[in-house]
Design a protein around this motif. Sequence first.
Motif, PDB file in Angstrom:
ATOM      1  N   MET A 173     -39.972 -32.399 -77.097  1.00  0.00           N
ATOM      2  CA  MET A 173     -40.098 -33.613 -76.323  1.00  0.00           C
ATOM      3  C   MET A 173     -41.416 -33.586 -75.560  1.00  0.00           C
ATOM      4  SD  MET A 173     -37.375 -35.426 -73.949  1.00  0.00           S
ATOM      5  CE  MET A 173     -37.376 -34.897 -72.295  1.00  0.00           C
ATOM      6  N   ILE A 174     -42.125 -34.700 -75.600  1.00  0.00           N
ATOM      7  CA  ILE A 174     -43.418 -34.802 -74.925  1.00  0.00           C
ATOM      8  C   ILE A 174     -43.195 -35.338 -73.519  1.00  0.00           C
ATOM      9  CG2 ILE A 174     -45.659 -35.921 -74.963  1.00  0.00           C
ATOM     10  CD1 ILE A 174     -45.381 -36.128 -77.990  1.00  0.00           C
ATOM     11  N   ARG A 175     -43.708 -34.595 -72.562  1.00  0.00           N
ATOM     12  CA  ARG A 175     -43.602 -35.025 -71.168  1.00  0.00           C
ATOM     13  C   ARG A 175     -44.730 -35.981 -70.845  1.00  0.00           C
ATOM     14  NH1 ARG A 175     -41.628 -31.155 -66.693  1.00  0.00           N
ATOM     15  NH2 ARG A 175     -42.652 -32.865 -65.635  1.00  0.00           N
ATOM     16  N   PRO A 176     -44.438 -37.022 -70.081  1.00  0.00           N
ATOM     17  CA  PRO A 176     -45.509 -37.928 -69.682  1.00  0.00           C
ATOM     18  C   PRO A 176     -46.481 -37.212 -68.744  1.00  0.00           C
ATOM     19  CG  PRO A 176     -43.373 -38.678 -68.833  1.00  0.00           C
ATOM     20  CD  PRO A 176     -43.143 -37.441 -69.623  1.00  0.00           C
ATOM     21  N   THR A 177     -47.721 -37.614 -68.825  1.00  0.00           N
ATOM     22  CA  THR A 177     -48.736 -37.011 -67.955  1.00  0.00           C
ATOM     23  C   THR A 177     -48.507 -37.480 -66.519  1.00  0.00           C
ATOM     24  OG1 THR A 177     -50.282 -38.842 -68.214  1.00  0.00           O
ATOM     25  CG2 THR A 177     -50.396 -37.051 -69.852  1.00  0.00           C
ATOM     26  N   PHE A 178     -49.198 -36.842 -65.601  1.00  0.00           N
ATOM     27  CA  PHE A 178     -49.087 -37.225 -64.198  1.00  0.00           C
ATOM     28  C   PHE A 178     -49.513 -38.679 -64.005  1.00  0.00           C
ATOM     29  CE2 PHE A 178     -50.980 -37.639 -59.939  1.00  0.00           C
ATOM     30  CZ  PHE A 178     -49.834 -37.413 -59.180  1.00  0.00           C
ATOM     31  N   GLY A 179     -50.564 -39.074 -64.688  1.00  0.00           N
ATOM     32  CA  GLY A 179     -51.037 -40.455 -64.597  1.00  0.00           C
ATOM     33  C   GLY A 179     -49.999 -41.446 -65.106  1.00  0.00           C
ATOM     34  N   GLN A 180     -49.304 -41.113 -66.191  1.00  0.00           N
ATOM     35  CA  GLN A 180     -48.268 -41.987 -66.719  1.00  0.00           C
ATOM     36  C   GLN A 180     -47.078 -42.065 -65.756  1.00  0.00           C
ATOM     37  OE1 GLN A 180     -47.784 -39.913 -70.424  1.00  0.00           O
ATOM     38  NE2 GLN A 180     -48.902 -41.492 -71.586  1.00  0.00           N
ATOM     39  N   GLN A 181     -46.730 -40.929 -65.150  1.00  0.00           N
ATOM     40  CA  GLN A 181     -45.638 -40.914 -64.182  1.00  0.00           C
ATOM     41  C   GLN A 181     -45.994 -41.754 -62.950  1.00  0.00           C
ATOM     42  OE1 GLN A 181     -44.896 -36.796 -63.338  1.00  0.00           O
ATOM     43  NE2 GLN A 181     -43.857 -36.433 -65.285  1.00  0.00           N
ATOM     44  N   LEU A 182     -47.246 -41.640 -62.510  1.00  0.00           N
ATOM     45  CA  LEU A 182     -47.712 -42.421 -61.371  1.00  0.00           C
ATOM     46  C   LEU A 182     -47.703 -43.915 -61.694  1.00  0.00           C
ATOM     47  CD1 LEU A 182     -48.763 -41.902 -58.519  1.00  0.00           C
ATOM     48  CD2 LEU A 182     -51.075 -41.896 -59.452  1.00  0.00           C
ATOM     49  N   ASP A 183     -48.126 -44.256 -62.907  1.00  0.00           N
ATOM     50  CA  ASP A 183     -48.120 -45.651 -63.347  1.00  0.00           C
ATOM     51  C   ASP A 183     -46.702 -46.208 -63.364  1.00  0.00           C
ATOM     52  OD1 ASP A 183     -49.459 -48.025 -64.588  1.00  0.00           O
ATOM     53  OD2 ASP A 183     -48.136 -47.479 -66.261  1.00  0.00           O
ATOM     54  N   THR A 184     -45.772 -45.446 -63.879  1.00  0.00           N
ATOM     55  CA  THR A 184     -44.370 -45.869 -63.924  1.00  0.00           C
ATOM     56  C   THR A 184     -43.810 -46.038 -62.509  1.00  0.00           C
ATOM     57  OG1 THR A 184     -44.052 -44.728 -66.025  1.00  0.00           O
ATOM     58  CG2 THR A 184     -42.077 -45.259 -64.775  1.00  0.00           C
ATOM     59  N   ALA A 185     -44.146 -45.127 -61.623  1.00  0.00           N
ATOM     60  CA  ALA A 185     -43.630 -45.180 -60.251  1.00  0.00           C
ATOM     61  C   ALA A 185     -44.151 -46.400 -59.501  1.00  0.00           C
ATOM     62  CB  ALA A 185     -43.997 -43.907 -59.504  1.00  0.00           C
ATOM     63  N   TRP A 186     -45.443 -46.706 -59.600  1.00  0.00           N
ATOM     64  CA  TRP A 186     -45.951 -47.855 -58.841  1.00  0.00           C
ATOM     65  C   TRP A 186     -45.439 -49.163 -59.422  1.00  0.00           C
ATOM     66  CZ3 TRP A 186     -48.795 -52.167 -59.865  1.00  0.00           C
ATOM     67  CH2 TRP A 186     -49.564 -52.211 -61.024  1.00  0.00           C
ATOM     68  N   ARG A 187     -45.225 -49.216 -60.731  1.00  0.00           N
ATOM     69  CA  ARG A 187     -44.661 -50.430 -61.317  1.00  0.00           C
ATOM     70  C   ARG A 187     -43.211 -50.626 -60.862  1.00  0.00           C
ATOM     71  NH1 ARG A 187     -47.653 -52.369 -66.156  1.00  0.00           N
ATOM     72  NH2 ARG A 187     -49.381 -50.930 -66.426  1.00  0.00           N
ATOM     73  N   ALA A 188     -42.475 -49.528 -60.761  1.00  0.00           N
ATOM     74  CA  ALA A 188     -41.078 -49.614 -60.312  1.00  0.00           C
ATOM     75  C   ALA A 188     -40.992 -50.032 -58.844  1.00  0.00           C
ATOM     76  CB  ALA A 188     -40.383 -48.281 -60.523  1.00  0.00           C
ATOM     77  N   ALA A 189     -41.969 -49.648 -58.048  1.00  0.00           N
ATOM     78  CA  ALA A 189     -41.964 -49.977 -56.623  1.00  0.00           C
ATOM     79  C   ALA A 189     -42.597 -51.340 -56.332  1.00  0.00           C
ATOM     80  CB  ALA A 189     -42.709 -48.891 -55.849  1.00  0.00           C
ATOM     81  N   LEU A 190     -43.153 -51.994 -57.325  1.00  0.00           N
ATOM     82  CA  LEU A 190     -43.906 -53.224 -57.110  1.00  0.00           C
ATOM     83  C   LEU A 190     -43.089 -54.353 -56.472  1.00  0.00           C
ATOM     84  CD1 LEU A 190     -46.767 -54.296 -57.478  1.00  0.00           C
ATOM     85  CD2 LEU A 190     -46.086 -55.143 -59.708  1.00  0.00           C
ATOM     86  N   PRO A 191     -41.892 -54.698 -56.932  1.00  0.00           N
ATOM     87  CA  PRO A 191     -41.171 -55.804 -56.288  1.00  0.00           C
ATOM     88  C   PRO A 191     -40.873 -55.577 -54.806  1.00  0.00           C
ATOM     89  CG  PRO A 191     -40.249 -55.394 -58.444  1.00  0.00           C
ATOM     90  CD  PRO A 191     -41.217 -54.268 -58.165  1.00  0.00           C
ATOM     91  N   VAL A 192     -40.393 -54.397 -54.466  1.00  0.00           N
ATOM     92  CA  VAL A 192     -40.074 -54.113 -53.061  1.00  0.00           C
ATOM     93  C   VAL A 192     -41.355 -54.055 -52.239  1.00  0.00           C
ATOM     94  CG1 VAL A 192     -39.096 -52.393 -51.492  1.00  0.00           C
ATOM     95  CG2 VAL A 192     -37.907 -52.956 -53.610  1.00  0.00           C
ATOM     96  N   SER A 193     -42.389 -53.424 -52.770  1.00  0.00           N
ATOM     97  CA  SER A 193     -43.656 -53.317 -52.055  1.00  0.00           C
ATOM     98  C   SER A 193     -44.292 -54.685 -51.829  1.00  0.00           C
ATOM     99  CB  SER A 193     -44.636 -52.428 -52.819  1.00  0.00           C
ATOM    100  OG  SER A 193     -44.098 -51.154 -53.008  1.00  0.00           O
ATOM    101  N   LEU A 194     -44.270 -55.524 -52.858  1.00  0.00           N
ATOM    102  CA  LEU A 194     -44.825 -56.877 -52.710  1.00  0.00           C
ATOM    103  C   LEU A 194     -44.060 -57.683 -51.665  1.00  0.00           C
ATOM    104  CD1 LEU A 194     -45.679 -58.129 -56.305  1.00  0.00           C
ATOM    105  CD2 LEU A 194     -47.241 -57.904 -54.391  1.00  0.00           C
TER     106      LEU A 194
END
Length: 172
Positions: free
Chosen positions: A1-22
């Motif tokens: 299994m390929i683990r996502p890179t730190f950058g991909q994890q960061l991208d996923t996290a900020w997208r997930a937080a976008l509605p509440v943050s906005l």
Amino acid sequence: MIRPTFGQQLDTAWRAALPVSLTILLLFVALLSWHLPKLGTIGAACVMVSVFFWSLHQPGLMTMWGVLAIGLVHDLLTLAPFGVGLLVLLIVHGAALSRRKAVIGLPFFLIWMVFGLVAAGAAILTWLLVSFLQEQFVDPSEALRLFLLAFTCYPPLAAFYAWIERRLLPSA
């Protein structure tokens, strides 16, 4: 299994937080001193629109815990009785989730009308709770103003949020 890179994890996290943050960012912007008389409820109206839209379109990202955080920030920053905004936002969130399957495929105008019903109920509930907590009936014009601002702000905010959703967020 390929683990996502730190950058991909960061991208996923900020997208997930976008509605509440906005939503929290919108609350801060709406509470700035705009020197517009009688617009004290604009923060509550915009937050109500945001919670409804994201709960309807991205329920996995606008969770009850996110709404709880938004409600706490809202109640800490406004002069309304503590807990009223939090409770009303949780009810708006629940209303959007409970009617999601029936509403999600409707044309925009009908979704706007459904929001209008939810906003009217939220404005009346806010008025009743504030009146109860202050042990006297407060001026109902504030509730009317909250409803009118929320109903008027829905189309531009929904268009902006839909644009963000199409470009940045995965489908629900």
